[in-house]
Design an enzyme around this catalytic site. Structure first.
Site, PDB file in Angstrom:
ATOM      1  N   LYS A 190      11.298  72.987  49.477  1.00  0.00           N
ATOM      2  CA  LYS A 190       9.839  73.470  49.974  1.00  0.00           C
ATOM      3  C   LYS A 190       9.440  74.427  48.849  1.00  0.00           C
ATOM      4  CE  LYS A 190       6.898  73.322  53.454  1.00  0.00           C
ATOM      5  NZ  LYS A 190       5.983  71.940  53.752  1.00  0.00           N
ATOM      6  N   ASP A 246      21.037  69.523  56.958  1.00  0.00           N
ATOM      7  CA  ASP A 246      21.847  69.511  58.163  1.00  0.00           C
ATOM      8  C   ASP A 246      20.867  68.584  58.928  1.00  0.00           C
ATOM      9  OD1 ASP A 246      23.215  69.997  60.592  1.00  0.00           O
ATOM     10  OD2 ASP A 246      21.754  71.512  61.348  1.00  0.00           O
ATOM     11  N   ASP A 250      20.976  64.388  60.184  1.00  0.00           N
ATOM     12  CA  ASP A 250      20.959  63.676  61.462  1.00  0.00           C
ATOM     13  C   ASP A 250      19.934  62.591  61.628  1.00  0.00           C
ATOM     14  OD1 ASP A 250      22.710  65.485  62.594  1.00  0.00           O
ATOM     15  OD2 ASP A 250      21.727  65.790  64.584  1.00  0.00           O
TER      16      ASP A 250
HETATM   17  C1  IPM Z   1      26.951  69.747  61.280  1.00  0.00           C
HETATM   18  C2  IPM Z   1      26.675  70.481  62.602  1.00  0.00           C
HETATM   19  C3  IPM Z   1      27.139  71.819  62.224  1.00  0.00           C
HETATM   20  C4  IPM Z   1      26.092  72.430  61.267  1.00  0.00           C
HETATM   21  C5  IPM Z   1      27.345  72.872  63.383  1.00  0.00           C
HETATM   22  C6  IPM Z   1      28.410  72.155  64.534  1.00  0.00           C
HETATM   23  C7  IPM Z   1      27.593  74.224  62.985  1.00  0.00           C
HETATM   24  O1  IPM Z   1      25.647  70.268  63.072  1.00  0.00           O
HETATM   25  O2  IPM Z   1      28.091  69.514  60.423  1.00  0.00           O
HETATM   26  O3  IPM Z   1      25.916  69.077  60.684  1.00  0.00           O
HETATM   27  O4  IPM Z   1      25.195  72.569  61.479  1.00  0.00           O
HETATM   28  O5  IPM Z   1      26.431  72.319  59.952  1.00  0.00           O
HETATM   29 MN    MN Z   2      24.180  68.761  62.027  1.00  0.00          MN
END
Ligand code: IPM
Ligand code: MN
Length: 361
Positions: A190, A246, A250
């Site tokens: 960013k 992170d 997802d």
């Molecule tokens: C991941 C998880 C972890 C992170 C958490 C559980 C600390 O979300 O491995 O992606 O945020 O890194």
């Molecule tokens: Mn995560």
């Protein structure tokens, strides 16, 4: 070959998916004549319950001695109180930092037979095969934090800090990974807002000069979030800082049909007794408290993490492929856990689908 692995099943569905991966590990040992010694330790919420701390010294010590570590998941509503002094996630961050695992590799691929399990349209998903390299021991996760009172109200502060060497080493790893793939690196930042991102972009640009054979581009994180669903197949290796990585992984996991499918490997500079990188291997999903204990969790992310462990930390490429092929074959044959089953398809329990993977090794 003799090998020592540490298992950190953790919380929620963690013990179920790690249990499944261990069955696959035993099958690999038998089939290929290896002895895998395993030791199980507490980390996360379960360690808070037993010892009052998320990462007992003994657990970190065992991880440091091991050839590799396989982790399930940590956290859950039981330990979610925002005023709590200790949190399960601190345990995971402590292992990552304690082992110096600055790079988290998250490959995202879609099995052709799972196209209909993804909410995205088929034509968008064609050719999706990307690797997110997430920086893992810096940024907002590890910067100074505090709460303070200003003008009679509470303020909270998290700090994003990056030093050049932290950016450089993870960037090198990303470019090297790209050389074994389609030779393209996308750096995500960013830089129009954040100073850390401007340093990130400058440093990546410098490192990129050492890899003239690799194509390189920068994308802002908000745009990257959009492109991941509008043209995901255009990415090969994506490198980014801790928090962006992170969030984006997802998002990227839906490309694979289910978040339960995705594995990860966390690596640093440290070598194990076999002369390979010491690493931590874990699915990218969380502890899924809503389905914990029901025996229906998808173990694929953990089993594919085991394959990465065999490949990266033990140098067992044939064995790693055998595990990946067992999963591919079972999916091709139509076996599904609940998260992957489409209308009318039968949903198998964790145990039953694991039996099928084991029999395909
Ligand atoms: C991941 C998880 C972890 C992170 C958490 C559980 C600390 O979300 O491995 O992606 O945020 O890194
Ligand atoms: Mn995560």
């Amino acid at each position: 070959m003799k090998t020592k692995l540490v298992l950190l099943p953790g919380d929620g569905i963690g013990p179920e998916v790690v249990g499944a991966a261990v069955k696959v590990l035993r099958a690999v040992g038998q089939r290929y004549g290896h002895t895998f010694e395993t030791e199980t330790h507490l980390m996360g919420g379960c360690a808070i319950d037993a010892f009052g701390v998320p990462l007992p010294e003994e657990t970190l010590g065992a991880c440091l001695q091991a050839d590799a570590v396989l982790l399930g998941a940590v956290g859950g509503p039981k330990w979610d109180d925002p005023t709590a002094k200790v949190r399960p996630e601190q345990g995971l961050l402590g292992v990552r930092k304690g082992l110096g695992l600055f790079a988290n590799l998250r490959p995202v691929k879609l099995h052709p037979d799972l196209v209909d399990s993804s909410p995205l349209r088929r034509e968008r998903l064609e050719g999706v095969d990307l690797l997110v390299v997430r920086e893992l021991t810096g940024g907002l996760y590890f910067g100074p934090k505090e709460r303070r009172e200003v003008n009679g109200e509470v303020q909270a502060i998290d700090t994003m800090v990056y030093a050049e060497h932290e950016i450089r080493r993870v960037t090198h790893l990303a470019f090297q990974a790209a050389r074994g793939r389609r030779k393209k690196v996308t750096s995500v930042d960013k830089a129009n807002i954040l100073e850390t991102s401007r340093l990130w972009r400058q440093t990546v640009a410098e490192v990129s000069k050492q890899y003239p054979d690799v194509q390189y581009e920068n994308i802002l994180v908000d745009a990257a979030a959009m492109y991941l669903v509008t043209r995901p197949a255009s990415f090969d290796v994506m490198v980014t800082e801790n928090m962006f990585g992170d969030i984006l992984t997802d998002e990227a996991s839906v490309l694979s049909g289910s978040m339960g499918n995705l594995p990860s490997a966390s690596l640093g500079d440290g070598l194990n007794g076999h002369g390979h990188p010491r690493g931590l291997y874990e699915p990218i999903h969380g502890s899924a408290p809503d389905i914990a204990g029901k025996g229906i969790a998808n173990p694929i992310g953990t089993i594919l993490s085991l394959a990465m462990l065999l490949r990266h930390s033990l140098g067992l490429e044939t064995e790693a492929r055998a595990v990946e092929n067992a999963v591919d074959t079972a999916i091709r044959e139509g076996h599904r856990t609940a998260d992957l089953a489409r209308n009318g398809e039968k949903a198998l329990s964790t145990e039953d689908i694991t039996e099928i993977f084991v029999s395909r090794i």
